[in-house]
Enzyme design. Structure first.
Site, PDB file in Angstrom:
ATOM      1  N   ASP A 401      96.581  68.498   6.893  1.00 57.06           N
ATOM      2  CA  ASP A 401      97.220  67.281   6.391  1.00 57.06           C
ATOM      3  C   ASP A 401      98.258  67.628   5.326  1.00 57.06           C
ATOM      4  O   ASP A 401      98.373  68.776   4.883  1.00 57.06           O
ATOM      5  CB  ASP A 401      96.138  66.359   5.824  1.00 57.06           C
ATOM      6  N   GLU A 404     104.093  68.124   5.040  1.00 57.73           N
ATOM      7  CA  GLU A 404     105.559  68.038   4.881  1.00 57.73           C
ATOM      8  C   GLU A 404     106.128  69.078   3.891  1.00 57.73           C
ATOM      9  O   GLU A 404     107.211  69.596   4.204  1.00 57.73           O
ATOM     10  CB  GLU A 404     105.943  66.622   4.424  1.00 57.73           C
ATOM     11  N   ASP A 471     101.062  58.185   8.119  1.00 60.38           N
ATOM     12  CA  ASP A 471     100.371  57.007   7.592  1.00 60.38           C
ATOM     13  C   ASP A 471     101.189  55.743   7.853  1.00 60.38           C
ATOM     14  O   ASP A 471     101.743  55.122   6.933  1.00 60.38           O
ATOM     15  CB  ASP A 471     100.117  57.174   6.093  1.00 60.38           C
TER      16      ASP A 471
END
Length: 689
Positions: A401, A404, A471
């Site tokens: 997770d 980025e 998300d």
């Protein structure tokens, strides 16, 4: 200007500028340009061994009968007096006497050409604007450059790919796209053009891509060189195959990846996750993977289970395996300043560093810093911790997770990596993140490797990356946006993709409107490369937040199992669980093709029906493999669906069994328990039994 051949490449040298044009695989060229004495050595995503065809160059004197090359202007400004033609299979580059480049296919049709608006360059657009196609502009006080690359725009061109952006348009013509990663945004700068070529911007720098009406412009805010790959093909599949050969292909998907994945905001402890798995199996429902999400750990950056909540991970994993369920564990790249690993990682230079200000990158649930996933040492360090605390307990699949990474704020000019300033290389972060786990698992002898990663860049696919769209909000608008995001991600060369079924942010399980959205999204999820339930399911602060040993705890959120949304909806969701199972053999064949050729598993209609002009305009339906056309229902209250069926074949509605002639729009029933799916002529799958 000098033009010469060297090391199987054509070199154009003009003052301090040096450009290399070289064959790079079948029907493809790689172009690099620098102002430095030596070309920067980074290959970035172009790392694969491809067929290096011999350089084929033809040179002829300029045609002085051409009015563009007559008179004083030509005498004053011409450079070589020669036209160079370089061929590599189906693509030809033509270099004018002034050094500007045009690309053609094997039929002699123009694919694209550089944009020059400079009277010093004699071409059909000779105007005194002093705009060059290729511009490396030195950054004052630095050894780096600001880069702009310009190409002509074409009114008839449609552009697809470029990764994952939260917007409505599948066709990116007219779009301005940020070349940077954010939560729910993944920049993968490969595009497929309706004019018959693919273009890859091989530069992980922060920048923009603009596909305007007047020009196409690629921009990097800070870099060392220009570097791009261009390929020509008769079909989108051929273009995709050549691009994936240069950047790498995904491995074969593990069997558990093809079934159903159960996930929610957070299963708080071992008892919760086992109870859900047992109930699922008790009901006779298929499940291939279940996810242990964030904050199961002692502290961010310690990469291990909190023993209070997870007293016997190995016994838990073994029980799940006995039920045929793979355990997936979330890993974050955040390292809390209080964690046991912070000091050593900081001392070894394994953390992303700031150029100014405080070193913290996120303050949610602790003051944390991202580890530097571009650093091979940091990759190995994190893997070794995860190997000791997770892998040795039987865990083989990791959820990577925050990939980025999710800076707060995204001040890219303030961060520095092992590979260099973030402005120049930030977009390779998710590649290194996935590579560390891929290399670690491979070294342990694992042959089926898959990581769920919230971001990707070109080349990520070869490390077994399954990306999802981040998300996103729980709404029909968001669902529509995820369809184009997924299709463009797959076109950009990342064939394993999914979204959070029902959306992540919001979604009250007691709200009838949300239940409708969830059912529609769940049905669509059954026809995505990976079928995965997830979501925050607000309001999720249903009990007071706790702090234990100074570490903030999270609740489990609302329920998110298929029986959580009412009995009527449960029967619908249950139906799609078994539809997915009946398609397993078909999905496996799609995954094999993706691994062998780079063919997207889900793709726009024009991939399979390129000769059908209308198929290039369809943005609300897609092909799931070669035989199934899927038209998700993405409007609240809808009971029917208008669908375009491409020409060249007949189509059977999987629900009504009615046969339609291709090349037409049809309106078909779409009650709440049905997603319209059409089977190509000669194909029959037991979708709706």
């Amino acid at each position: 200007m000098r033009v010469y051949e060297e090391n199987n490449r054509l070199v154009i040298a003009d003052g301090t500028l040096t450009l290399w044009l070289e064959p790079w695989g079948e029907n493809s060229f790689r172009v690099r340009m620098t102002k430095e004495a030596q070309m920067d050595a980074h290959d970035w995503a172009l790392t694969e061994e491809v067929k290096m065809c011999p350089l084929q160059v033809e040179c002829k004197e300029v045609d002085t009968t051409d009015p563009w090359y007559k008179g004083e202007e030509f005498a004053k400004y011409h450079q070589t007096g020669k036209v160079y033609t370089v061929k590599n299979g189906k693509i030809t580059a033509v270099i004018s006497p002034e050094g500007w480049i045009s690309y053609y296919n094997q039929k002699g049709e123009l694919l694209t050409e550089e944009y020059w608006r400079n009277r010093n360059r004699i071409n059909r657009y000779c105007v005194p604007l002093r705009i060059d196609a290729r511009e490396l502009k030195p950054i004052p006080g630095s050894t780096d450059y600001e880069l702009t690359m310009r190409f002509e725009a074409f009114d008839d061109e449609k552009i697809f790919g470029m990764g994952q952006y939260q917007e409505k348009n599948l066709n990116k013509k007219g779009a301005m796209l940020e070349l940077a990663h954010r939560n729910s945004q993944a920049s993968v700068p490969f595009m497929v053009s309706s004019r018959g070529y693919g273009f890859f911007w091989n530069n992980p720098a922060i920048g923009t891509a603009v596909f305007g009406a007047n020009k196409t412009e690629w921009y990097a805010k800070s870099t060392k060189k220009l570097d791009y790959f261009i390929t020509a093909g008769d079909t989108p599949f051929e273009i995709e195959e050549q691009y994936s050969a240069a950047t790498g292909r995904t491995p074969m998907m593990p069997e558990y990846g093809m079934g159903y994945w159960q996930c929610k905001l957070r299963y708080r402890n071992q008892d919760e996750i086992l109870a859900v798995a047992r109930e699922h199996k008790k009901r006779g429902l298929p499940m291939d993977a279940i996810v242990i999400d964030f904050f199961h750990w002692t502290m961010q950056g310690e990469f291990k289970f909190e023993p209070r909540d997870w007293p016997d991970p190995k016994a838990m994993v073994d029980e799940l395996k006995s039920m045929g369920i793979e355990t997936v564990v979330s890993v974050w790249p955040t390292v809390d300043e209080r964690s046991e690993n912070y000091g050593e990682m900081n001392d070894r230079g394994y953390l992303v560093t700031p150029d100014r200000g405080l070193s913290y990158h996120m303050s949610w649930m602790g003051n944390t810093v991202f580890y530097d996933a571009t650093n091979p040492g940091a990759q190995k360090f994190v893997w070794e911790k995860c190997k000791e605390n997770y892998y040795k307990n039987g865990i083989r699949c990791f959820w990577l997770d925050e990939a980025e990474p999710e800076y707060g704020p995204y001040d890219f000019d303030n961060y520095r990596y092992y590979e260099g300033p973030a402005l120049q290389c930030s977009n390779v972060y998710p590649v290194g993140y996935a590579k560390g786990f891929y290399d670690g698992l491979k070294a342990e002898g694992e042959k089926e490797i898959m990581s769920l990663v919230r971001c990707a860049w070109a080349g990520s696919q070869k490390y077994g990356v399954l990306t999802w769209s981040g998300d996103v909000y729980s709404s029909f608008r968001s669902m529509r946006e995820q369809l184009q995001a997924g299709l463009n991600m797959c076109v950009a060369g990342i064939p394993w993709w999914t979204s959070d079924i029902g959306g992540f942010l919001g979604g009250d399980i007691k709200d009838p409107a949300f239940k409708e959205l969830l059912v529609r999204w769940f049905a669509w999820g059954a026809f995505c490369p990976v079928f995965r339930m997830h979501g925050e399911r607000s309001p999720w602060y249903e009990r007071e937040q706790e702090f234990i040993d100074g570490v903030r705890q999270l609740t489990s959120g609302q329920d998110n199992e298929v029986w959580s949304f009412g009995e009527d909806n449960y029967e619908i969701l249950k139906k799609y669980l078994f539809i997915r199972e009946r398609l397993r053999l078909y999905i496996r064949s799609c995954m094999e093709q993706a691994s062998k050729t780079g063919a997207p598993v889900m793709r726009p209609l024009f991939f399979d029906f390129a000769e059908d002009k209308e198929s290039w305009n369809v943005e609300d339906a897609y092909m799931f493999g070669p035989d199934l056309l899927v038209a998700p229902v993405m409007e609240a209250g809808a009971t029917e669906r208008r669908v375009y069926l491409p020409a060249g074949t007949k189509w059977t509605d999987a629900y009504t069994k009615k046969v339609y002639e291709g090349g037409n729009y049809v309106t078909v029933p779409a009650p709440i328990d049905v997603i319209p799916v059409f089977m190509r002529e000669g194909i029959s799958y037991p979708i709706y039994e």
